[in-house]
Design an enzyme around this catalytic site. Structure first.
Site, mmCIF file in Angstrom:
data_model
loop_
_atom_site.group_PDB
_atom_site.id
_atom_site.type_symbol
_atom_site.label_atom_id
_atom_site.label_comp_id
_atom_site.label_asym_id
_atom_site.label_seq_id
_atom_site.Cartn_x
_atom_site.Cartn_y
_atom_site.Cartn_z
ATOM 1 N N SER A 143 0.871 -1.182 0.000
ATOM 2 C CA SER A 143 0.000 0.000 0.000
ATOM 3 C C SER A 143 0.903 1.226 0.000
ATOM 4 O O SER A 143 2.090 1.124 0.339
ATOM 5 C CB SER A 143 -0.853 -0.012 1.277
ATOM 6 O OG SER A 143 -1.534 1.216 1.427
ATOM 7 N N TYR A 156 -2.478 -1.443 10.799
ATOM 8 C CA TYR A 156 -2.504 -1.684 9.344
ATOM 9 C C TYR A 156 -1.213 -1.175 8.708
ATOM 10 O O TYR A 156 -0.562 -1.869 7.922
ATOM 11 C CB TYR A 156 -3.720 -0.979 8.742
ATOM 12 C CG TYR A 156 -3.850 -1.111 7.232
ATOM 13 C CD1 TYR A 156 -4.450 -2.236 6.664
ATOM 14 C CD2 TYR A 156 -3.382 -0.112 6.380
ATOM 15 C CE1 TYR A 156 -4.577 -2.359 5.288
ATOM 16 C CE2 TYR A 156 -3.502 -0.227 4.999
ATOM 17 C CZ TYR A 156 -4.103 -1.352 4.459
ATOM 18 O OH TYR A 156 -4.210 -1.464 3.085
HETATM 19 N N1 LIG Z 1 -8.655 -0.478 -1.804
HETATM 20 C C1 LIG Z 1 -7.639 0.306 -1.468
HETATM 21 O O1 LIG Z 1 -7.778 1.546 -1.439
HETATM 22 C C2 LIG Z 1 -6.295 -0.277 -1.124
HETATM 23 C C3 LIG Z 1 -5.218 0.610 -0.994
HETATM 24 C C4 LIG Z 1 -3.966 0.105 -0.691
HETATM 25 C C5 LIG Z 1 -3.801 -1.251 -0.504
HETATM 26 N N2 LIG Z 1 -4.849 -2.089 -0.630
HETATM 27 C C6 LIG Z 1 -4.599 -3.519 -0.430
HETATM 28 O O2 LIG Z 1 -5.134 -4.247 -1.499
HETATM 29 C C7 LIG Z 1 -5.466 -5.557 -1.067
HETATM 30 C C8 LIG Z 1 -6.897 -5.879 -1.484
HETATM 31 O O3 LIG Z 1 -7.761 -4.980 -0.829
HETATM 32 P P1 LIG Z 1 -9.181 -4.549 -1.428
HETATM 33 O O4 LIG Z 1 -9.186 -3.085 -1.503
HETATM 34 O O5 LIG Z 1 -9.516 -5.363 -2.603
HETATM 35 O O6 LIG Z 1 -10.107 -4.917 -0.182
HETATM 36 P P2 LIG Z 1 -11.230 -6.019 -0.022
HETATM 37 O O7 LIG Z 1 -11.699 -5.885 1.389
HETATM 38 O O8 LIG Z 1 -12.223 -5.884 -1.109
HETATM 39 O O9 LIG Z 1 -10.426 -7.378 -0.210
HETATM 40 C C9 LIG Z 1 -9.664 -7.962 0.803
HETATM 41 C C10 LIG Z 1 -9.954 -9.442 0.801
HETATM 42 O O10 LIG Z 1 -9.134 -10.062 1.809
HETATM 43 C C11 LIG Z 1 -9.921 -11.051 2.412
HETATM 44 N N3 LIG Z 1 -9.488 -11.379 3.767
HETATM 45 C C12 LIG Z 1 -9.590 -10.615 4.885
HETATM 46 N N4 LIG Z 1 -9.198 -11.318 5.958
HETATM 47 C C13 LIG Z 1 -8.836 -12.543 5.511
HETATM 48 C C14 LIG Z 1 -8.371 -13.724 6.144
HETATM 49 N N5 LIG Z 1 -8.195 -13.816 7.483
HETATM 50 N N6 LIG Z 1 -8.108 -14.803 5.370
HETATM 51 C C15 LIG Z 1 -8.296 -14.758 4.029
HETATM 52 N N7 LIG Z 1 -8.742 -13.682 3.370
HETATM 53 C C16 LIG Z 1 -9.014 -12.586 4.114
HETATM 54 C C17 LIG Z 1 -11.337 -10.480 2.454
HETATM 55 O O11 LIG Z 1 -12.311 -11.515 2.579
HETATM 56 C C18 LIG Z 1 -11.420 -9.745 1.132
HETATM 57 O O12 LIG Z 1 -12.012 -10.518 0.107
HETATM 58 C C19 LIG Z 1 -5.231 -5.573 0.454
HETATM 59 O O13 LIG Z 1 -3.968 -6.103 0.720
HETATM 60 C C20 LIG Z 1 -5.273 -4.102 0.800
HETATM 61 O O14 LIG Z 1 -4.556 -3.820 1.989
HETATM 62 C C21 LIG Z 1 -6.107 -1.637 -0.927
#
Ligand SMILES: NC(=O)c1ccc[n+]([C@@H]2O[C@H](COP(=O)([O-])OP(=O)(O)OC[C@H]3O[C@@H](n4cnc5c(N)ncnc54)[C@H](O)[C@@H]3O)[C@@H](O)[C@H]2O)c1
Length: 257
Positions: A143, A156
């Site tokens: 991130s 986080y």
């Molecule tokens: N959306 C953003 O703005 C953003 C920004 C920076 C980084 N990220 C990173 O991108 C990645 C995906 O995030 P996203 O935005 O698609 O969010 P999201 O919440 O849509 O997806 C995250 C997924 O991780 C799964 N998850 C959570 N806990 C879990 C566990 N214990 N075991 C297995 N799976 C688990 C959830 O079920 C979910 O499907 C993450 O690593 C997040 O930190 C997202």
């Protein structure tokens, strides 16, 4: 009939967090480019997901459960008949409150899923690739919070900082085996789980001020970088970070524009 060959034709891939916004876009892009994909996530969101075509197999895996990770990664590699690319995308979203109120429980949960879960799955992937002997690709989803903090997100942010250095450490230790390890650092990406927060006036205003492109990104923006890192062309890249943040981290005092 098109005879176009995909950029990831027949590559064997595993993606965690596959039922989430970014993970799902990566699974779909990989399948579209000809890869065979095992899509991992918690059982419940995975049961609600549907996938286009016949290249995707869903496999439940809780990133907080060491035994389940070992079993699921083993099963995924057996299903695919090997492993060419692994994407560590699954994570808990931020929001643990002020540092003064951060509980031991929340600290352990976030470090457990977002950092230790990433370590355990990456280690299982690396071991499978090393045993095969023909290299591979490991892609972590960090991130901008791997480098920059924000209010009320200490656990986080600490975990995402750890993912950045874990990725570099893996690149160093696995280079000799031809296993290339890189991180994607997304900025604000509008995913279904964000539940429209980027349309709220305060956050929309902050995104306009602080992001050079003045908008949140799409999951497909991250998937494009994940395809690039898995394809043969990216063969001299390891220990690197691709930042996909609309210019957020290139700028300070964006409100002065
Ligand atoms: N959306 C953003 O703005 C953003 C920004 C920076 C980084 N990220 C990173 O991108 C990645 C995906 O995030 P996203 O935005 O698609 O969010 P999201 O919440 O849509 O997806 C995250 C997924 O991780 C799964 N998850 C959570 N806990 C879990 C566990 N214990 N075991 C297995 N799976 C688990 C959830 O079920 C979910 O499907 C993450 O690593 C997040 O930190 C997202």
């Amino acid at each position: 009939m098109s005879s176009a060959v995909g950029r990831l034709e027949d590559k064997r891939c595993v993606v965690t967090g596959a039922a989430g916004g970014i993970g799902r876009a990566i699974v779909e892009a990989y399948a579209r480019e000809g890869a065979r994909v095992v899509a991992m996530d918690l059982a419940e969101p995975l049961a609600r997901a549907t996938w286009p075509g016949d290249r995707v197999t869903a496999l439940p895996c809780d990133l907080a459960d060491r035994g389940m990770i070992e079993r699921a990664m083993g099963e995924a590699v057996a299903l695919l008949g090997g492993l060419d690319a692994f994407v560590a995308c699954g994570a808990l979203k931020w929001g643990t409150g002020s540092f003064l109120d951060l509980t031991d429980h929340d600290w352990d949960r976030y470090i457990g899923v977002n950092l230790t879960g990433t370590f355990l799955t990456c280690r299982a992937a690396a071991r499978a690739m090393a045993a095969q002997g023909n290299g591979g690709r490991i892609i972590t989803i960090g991130s901008v919070n791997s480098f920059m903090s924000e209010p009320n997100a200490a656990a986080y942010v600490a975990a995402k900082g750890g993912v950045a250095m874990l990725t570099r450490a893996m690149a160093v230790d696995l280079g000799r085996q031809g296993i290339l390890c890189n991180m994607i650092a997304p900025g604000p990406i509008d995913v279904p789980n964000a539940k429209g927060i980027y349309e709220e006036p305060k956050l929309a205003g902050e995104v306009r001020d602080e992001v050079a492109l003045e908008r949140a990104g799409n999951p497909e923006d991250i998937a494009a970088a994940a395809v690039f890192l898995a394809e043969d062309g990216a063969g001299y890249m390891t220990g690197s970070t691709i930042t996909v943040d609309g210019g957020l981290s290139a700028m300070i005092f964006g409100g002065m524009r």
